[in-house]
Design an enzyme around this catalytic site. Structure first.
Site, PDB file in Angstrom:
ATOM      1  N   ASP A 115       0.913  -1.242  -0.028  1.00 26.04           N
ATOM      2  CA  ASP A 115       0.019  -0.046   0.189  1.00 26.04           C
ATOM      3  C   ASP A 115       0.701   1.318  -0.092  1.00 26.04           C
ATOM      4  O   ASP A 115       2.113   1.235  -0.610  1.00 26.04           O
ATOM      5  CB  ASP A 115      -0.951  -0.065   1.197  1.00 26.04           C
ATOM      6  CG  ASP A 115      -2.073   0.547   0.882  1.00 26.04           C
ATOM      7  OD1 ASP A 115      -2.074   2.012   0.489  1.00 26.04           O
ATOM      8  OD2 ASP A 115      -3.303   0.167   1.162  1.00 26.04           O
ATOM      9  N   HIS A 132       2.408   2.067  -3.277  1.00 22.65           N
ATOM     10  CA  HIS A 132       1.090   3.151  -3.866  1.00 22.65           C
ATOM     11  C   HIS A 132       1.611   4.406  -3.533  1.00 22.65           C
ATOM     12  O   HIS A 132       0.960   5.459  -3.821  1.00 22.65           O
ATOM     13  CB  HIS A 132       0.030   2.715  -3.262  1.00 22.65           C
ATOM     14  CG  HIS A 132      -0.564   1.276  -3.410  1.00 22.65           C
ATOM     15  ND1 HIS A 132      -2.014   1.288  -2.869  1.00 22.65           N
ATOM     16  CD2 HIS A 132      -0.432   0.427  -4.089  1.00 22.65           C
ATOM     17  CE1 HIS A 132      -2.309  -0.043  -3.452  1.00 22.65           C
ATOM     18  NE2 HIS A 132      -1.337  -0.509  -3.939  1.00 22.65           N
TER      19      HIS A 132
END
Ligand SMILES: *[C@@H]1O[C@H](CO)[C@@H](O)[C@H](O)[C@H]1NC(C)=O
Length: 397
Positions: free
Chosen positions: A223, A246
């Site tokens: 993430d 991310h």
């Protein structure tokens, strides 16, 4: 006036006193080895109580204290390092590895694995945290439901004057490191590593905190490498490598209708490799009084990044409770300076701002991003600002 001869102190006595005082100064820092409280470096024996006992001794002492964790693997359930303490100088020095239960049922609903609460003047130095999150990730990925949310590996909550240095965090069930409600925190030389497809394993999450510095760290996870939540101010991030992951993300903001803003964030000298995003600001597409302002993104290198520069104010996971609404989050004063490299998609610069509260004061300076060795594209909606220097893709501001 006659000078009285001073009696000379024999050298040997002087030396004795120097050594004596040196030793008493050293002795001032008390040392608590977790081994003396029953911890076992065998990776199997539950050492939770031993760590808690060493902590209460250090916390109750008024002298600077070192809790030492020697080499080896220490199996730990949830440990709450709770303050307030009498002590404002506690060093947790880890030479070994702390190992979480691999069965996610044990701490998966506890929110945290290792948590420091209401402390002042704590340093965590060295060592490895092994969150053993793979079991929970596969539960979540199987889509069968009924998996626990998972536990953050290391959290500091409502604490001041904190240092985290030289720590490695592997395979957390959920976020790796969380800084929540803190002041004056330095995170440096940290290494975060988890699979690129591991769910919700953010590297470092900062929220409701002021004066946090993140330096010289390498983060690869499933993430956000760094996520910046509401109520963050005076945050400095420098020399961070991200990937997989991310990207570095301010947000999600504006989930709540009443929410503290994000202010004065500097993100300097970063590298993104194969990440989903580079530098992102993200807000929910629904009413809120939140904001993000005075943000500087400087000196970033993008290597094959899907969305190198992104403002997304229409975040609405599951398309529930927001479609058709505008984000209330005001985004202003965001500068991008010296950002270059390659995009993995055609649109390398995307500003998708709120119709009701357009982004203002967006500045692009010396931004050069390519897609398949050609200038990439830019797309703007509801965005005001200026471009200067060489900007490729051609600015849409
Ligand atoms: C912004 O934050 C930095 C630390 O990241 C701090 O040194 C500086 O004083 C802050 N600026 C303002 C105006 O508060």
């Amino acid at each position: 006036m006659a000078v009285l001869p001073l009696p000379t102190i024999p050298r040997r006595i002087t030396l004795f006193f120097i050594i004596f005082f040196a030793f008493s100064a050293l002795a001032k820092a008390e040392r608590y080895s977790v081994l003396s409280y029953g911890a076992k470096p065998d990776g199997r024996t539950d050492s939770t109580k031993a760590f808690a006992a060493a902590w209460s001794r250090a916390c109750a002492s008024t002298k600077p204290a070192t809790i030492s964790v020697p080499r080896g693997r220490f199996y730990l359930g949830q440990v709450r390092f709770q303050g307030p303490c009498k002590n404002h100088a506690i060093l947790l020095r880890i030479d070994g590895t702390l190992v979480a239960p691999s069965d996610y049922k044990v701490i998966g609903n506890a929110k945290n694995w290792l948590i420091f609460e209401n402390v002042n003047g704590v340093t965590v130095s060295g060592g490895t945290l092994d969150g053993q999150g793979a079991g929970l990730w596969s539960c979540k990925k199987s889509g069968k439901g009924s998996c626990p949310t998972g536990a953050t590996s290391l959290e500091f909550s409502n604490s001041n004057n904190i240092v985290i240095t030289g720590l490695a965090s592997l395979n957390s069930q959920l976020f790796h490191i969380v800084i929540l409600g803190c002041q004056n925190v330095k995170v440096q030389g940290v290494k975060v590593s988890a699979a690129g497809n591991s769910p919700n394993t953010d590297g470092i999450h900062v929220q409701s905190s002021t004066g946090v510095t993140i330096l010289n760290s390498r983060i690869g996870t499933g993430d956000d490498c760094v996520s910046i939540g509401p109520g963050t101010s005076n945050l400095w991030i420098e020399n961070v490598a991200c990937g997989p992951g991310h990207g570095i993300s301010i947000g999600s903001l504006g989930k709540e209708s009443h929410e503290a803003g994000v202010q004065n964030v500097t993100v300097k000298t970063t590298t993104f490799t194969g990440t989903q995003n580079g530098l992102r600001i993200k807000s929910w597409g629904r009413p809120s009084n939140g904001f993000a302002r005075d943000i500087l993104f400087q000196h970033a290198v993008m290597n094959n990044v899907q969305n190198p520069i992104l403002i997304d104010q229409n975040y609405c996971p599951g398309e529930k409770n927001c479609p058709g609404q505008d984000s209330g989050v005001r985004i202003s004063g965001v500068s991008y300076q010296d950002i270059h490299g390659s995009s993995a998609t055609e649109v390398a610069v995307k500003f998708d701002c709120s119709k009701k509260y357009p982004c203002t004061g967006i500045k692009l300076q010396d931004v050069r991003l390519t897609y398949k060795n050609q200038p990439a594209e830019a797309s703007c909606s509801n965005t005001g600002g200026v471009a200067s220097g060489l900007v490729q893709p051609t600015s849409c501001l």
